[in-house]
Design an enzyme around this catalytic site. Structure first.
Site, PDB file in Angstrom:
ATOM      1  N   ASN A 114      29.085  11.133  -2.415  1.00  0.00           N
ATOM      2  CA  ASN A 114      27.885  10.282  -2.439  1.00  0.00           C
ATOM      3  C   ASN A 114      26.723  11.129  -2.955  1.00  0.00           C
ATOM      4  O   ASN A 114      26.194  11.965  -2.225  1.00  0.00           O
ATOM      5  CB  ASN A 114      27.622   9.761  -1.019  1.00  0.00           C
ATOM      6  CG  ASN A 114      26.317   8.988  -0.915  1.00  0.00           C
ATOM      7  OD1 ASN A 114      25.709   8.636  -1.918  1.00  0.00           O
ATOM      8  ND2 ASN A 114      25.888   8.718   0.322  1.00  0.00           N
ATOM      9  N   TRP A 115      26.364  10.903  -4.199  1.00  0.00           N
ATOM     10  CA  TRP A 115      25.319  11.734  -4.819  1.00  0.00           C
ATOM     11  C   TRP A 115      23.909  11.321  -4.392  1.00  0.00           C
ATOM     12  O   TRP A 115      22.933  11.978  -4.745  1.00  0.00           O
ATOM     13  CB  TRP A 115      25.438  11.671  -6.354  1.00  0.00           C
ATOM     14  CG  TRP A 115      26.633  12.404  -6.885  1.00  0.00           C
ATOM     15  CD1 TRP A 115      27.543  13.145  -6.165  1.00  0.00           C
ATOM     16  CD2 TRP A 115      27.063  12.484  -8.250  1.00  0.00           C
ATOM     17  NE1 TRP A 115      28.500  13.666  -6.999  1.00  0.00           N
ATOM     18  CE2 TRP A 115      28.236  13.276  -8.291  1.00  0.00           C
ATOM     19  CE3 TRP A 115      26.580  11.959  -9.460  1.00  0.00           C
ATOM     20  CZ2 TRP A 115      28.920  13.556  -9.471  1.00  0.00           C
ATOM     21  CZ3 TRP A 115      27.258  12.241 -10.639  1.00  0.00           C
ATOM     22  CH2 TRP A 115      28.413  13.037 -10.642  1.00  0.00           C
ATOM     23  N   HIS A 129      25.238   2.230   4.341  1.00  0.00           N
ATOM     24  CA  HIS A 129      24.992   3.645   4.653  1.00  0.00           C
ATOM     25  C   HIS A 129      23.802   3.720   5.614  1.00  0.00           C
ATOM     26  O   HIS A 129      22.864   2.920   5.507  1.00  0.00           O
ATOM     27  CB  HIS A 129      24.693   4.418   3.363  1.00  0.00           C
ATOM     28  CG  HIS A 129      24.633   5.900   3.575  1.00  0.00           C
ATOM     29  ND1 HIS A 129      23.532   6.517   4.106  1.00  0.00           N
ATOM     30  CD2 HIS A 129      25.558   6.869   3.374  1.00  0.00           C
ATOM     31  CE1 HIS A 129      23.780   7.826   4.214  1.00  0.00           C
ATOM     32  NE2 HIS A 129      24.999   8.060   3.773  1.00  0.00           N
ATOM     33  N   GLU A 188      21.308   5.537   5.684  1.00  0.00           N
ATOM     34  CA  GLU A 188      20.004   5.648   5.012  1.00  0.00           C
ATOM     35  C   GLU A 188      19.521   4.270   4.538  1.00  0.00           C
ATOM     36  O   GLU A 188      18.329   3.987   4.545  1.00  0.00           O
ATOM     37  CB  GLU A 188      20.099   6.662   3.855  1.00  0.00           C
ATOM     38  CG  GLU A 188      20.138   8.080   4.401  1.00  0.00           C
ATOM     39  CD  GLU A 188      20.846   9.096   3.520  1.00  0.00           C
ATOM     40  OE1 GLU A 188      21.068   8.831   2.324  1.00  0.00           O
ATOM     41  OE2 GLU A 188      21.190  10.178   4.057  1.00  0.00           O
ATOM     42  N   GLY A 210      23.585  15.448   6.810  1.00  0.00           N
ATOM     43  CA  GLY A 210      22.614  16.385   6.231  1.00  0.00           C
ATOM     44  C   GLY A 210      22.044  17.384   7.219  1.00  0.00           C
ATOM     45  O   GLY A 210      21.032  18.013   6.944  1.00  0.00           O
ATOM     46  N   SER A 230      27.860  16.366   6.981  1.00  0.00           N
ATOM     47  CA  SER A 230      27.935  17.830   6.900  1.00  0.00           C
ATOM     48  C   SER A 230      29.346  18.345   6.607  1.00  0.00           C
ATOM     49  O   SER A 230      29.763  19.372   7.156  1.00  0.00           O
ATOM     50  CB  SER A 230      27.362  18.464   8.181  1.00  0.00           C
ATOM     51  OG  SER A 230      25.990  18.125   8.312  1.00  0.00           O
ATOM     52  N   GLY A 239      25.795  16.172   0.442  1.00  0.00           N
ATOM     53  CA  GLY A 239      25.264  17.386  -0.183  1.00  0.00           C
ATOM     54  C   GLY A 239      26.311  18.225  -0.916  1.00  0.00           C
ATOM     55  O   GLY A 239      26.083  18.663  -2.056  1.00  0.00           O
TER      56      GLY A 239
HETATM   57  P1  PGA Z   1      26.073  14.997   4.026  1.00  0.00           P
HETATM   58  O1  PGA Z   1      25.912  13.423   3.791  1.00  0.00           O
HETATM   59  O2  PGA Z   1      27.489  15.367   3.592  1.00  0.00           O
HETATM   60  O3  PGA Z   1      25.034  15.629   3.131  1.00  0.00           O
HETATM   61  O4  PGA Z   1      25.857  15.257   5.471  1.00  0.00           O
HETATM   62  C1  PGA Z   1      26.943  12.512   4.075  1.00  0.00           C
HETATM   63  C2  PGA Z   1      26.512  11.098   3.769  1.00  0.00           C
HETATM   64  O5  PGA Z   1      25.345  10.760   3.995  1.00  0.00           O
HETATM   65  O6  PGA Z   1      27.312  10.272   3.285  1.00  0.00           O
END
Ligand code: PGA
Length: 264
Positions: A12-13, A102, A104, A180, A223, A245
Site C-alpha cells: 500500500n503506497w 483502510h 486512514e 506506521g 509495521s 512503509g
Molecule cells: P505500515 O502501514 O506497514 O506502514 O505500518 C500498513 C498499512 O497502513 O496498510
C-alpha cells in the site's frame, strides 16, 4: 485460511510516488523479484490513482510479475461525485484488488460503516477482490474489546454481499496502534484475530457457505518489515501481508516477498 492457496503480499503506497517514481519503483522491484520464488506468492502494488495507468502499461509491456491494486474506490459506477473514482474505472485499468475501509480512510476521511458496506459488493461486481481492513484502536484493545470490534467490522462489511461472494472477500487485520508505529502486533495477536475474523465470516455466511467461508484469506498489516514478515505467515497463520512503509522501497518489499516465499 490455511487453504494452501498462494500467499498474498500487498504494498500500500498510500500518498507516495508520482507516476514516474511509481514506474521506476516497479522496474526496480521487477529486477529483484525475478530472483524470488513467486510460484507461491502473489504480489500486488497499490499506487495512487494517478499512477495506475502508467503502472498498468509498464507491468504489461515488461511482463512484471506483479498485480495492480487500488487504495479505495466509490460504490457507484458513475455520477456526480466530484473527486471520486468508480470501480468500473478501476476494472478498465486491469486493477485486481481494491483496499476498502483502510483505517486512514475511516479516521481521516470519515468513511462510515455504511460507505464500506456499499463498496465491498461494488468491487466484487467488477470482478475485482476487495481487501477489507479491520482492526481495533489502542483504547479498544486496552478495554479488551478487540474481538467485539473485529466481529462488528466484518459483519457490517459483508452485510450487502451475496452469500456466494463472501469467500472472495479478503480481510486485512490492521490494528490501528500498529500502523506506521514500528510496533507490530505479536503472532499471538494475529492468531486470535484470524480466528475471530473466520468465525465472523462463517456467521455472515449463516451456515450455507461455511465451508467456502473457511477459505477466506486474512492478511496482517501494521509495521511489517523484512525481519518480521515470515513469522506472521508461519506462526501467525496469516495468508499474507498488507505492507505500508516497507513497500515503498523495492529492496525492502522484495525482501518481504522473499521471506514469505521461503516459508510458503
Ligand atoms: P505500515 O502501514 O506497514 O506502514 O505500518 C500498513 C498499512 O497502513 O496498510
Amino acid at each position: 485460511m490455511g487453504t494452501g492457496i498462494n500467499k498474498l503480499i500487498c504494498g500500500n503506497w498510500k500518498m507516495h510516488h508520482d507516476h514516474l517514481q511509481a514506474v521506476s519503483t516497479l522496474q526496480a522491484l521487477s529486477l529483484r523479484l525475478q530472483a524470488a520464488n513467486l510460484s507461491k506468492v502473489e504480489v500486488v502494488v497499490h499506487p495512487p490513482f494517478v499512477d495506475l495507468r502508467s503502472c498498468q502499461t509498464v507491468i504489461e509491456d515488461r511482463h512484471i510479475p506483479v498485480l495492480l491494486g487500488a487504495q479505495n474506490c466509490h460504490s457507484e459506477d458513475s455520477g456526480a461525485y466530484t473527486g471520486e473514482v468508480s470501480p468500473a474505472m478501476l476494472a478498465r485499468l486491469a486493477v485486481s484488488y481494491v483496499i476498502v475501509g483502510h483505517s486512514e480512510r475511516r479516521r481521516l476521511f470519515h468513511e462510515s460503516d455504511a460507505d464500506i458496506a456499499a463498496k465491498v459488493p461494488a468491487v466484487l461486481r467488477y470482478g475485482m477482490t476487495p481487501i477489507v481492513c479491520v482492526g481495533e484502536d489502542e483504547q479498544e484493545r486496552d478495554a479488551g474489546r478487540t474481538m467485539e470490534r473485529l466481529e462488528s467490522q466484518v459483519s457490517i462489511s459483508l452485510s450487502k454481499v451475496k452469500k456466494v461472494g463472501i469467500p472472495s472477500v479478503v480481510f486485512a487485520y490492521e490494528p490501528l496502534w500498529a500502523i506506521g508505529s514500528g510496533n507490530p502486533a505479536t503472532t499471538e495477536d494475529a492468531l486470535v484475530a484470524r480466528d475471530t475474523i473466520a468465525r465472523a465470516v462463517a456467521r455472515a455466511s449463516r451456515g450455507v457457505a461455511v465451508e467456502k467461508g473457511s477459505g477466506t484469506r486474512v492478511l496482517y498489516g501494521g509495521s511489517v518489515v523484512p525481519e518480521n514478515a515470515a513469522d506472521f505467515v508461519k506462526k501467525g497463520g496469516m495468508d499474507g501481508l498488507l505492507v505500508g512503509g516497507a513497500s515503498l522501497s523495492p529492496e525492502s518489499f522484495a525482501a518481504i516477498v522473499e521471506a514469505v516465499a521461503a516459508v510458503s
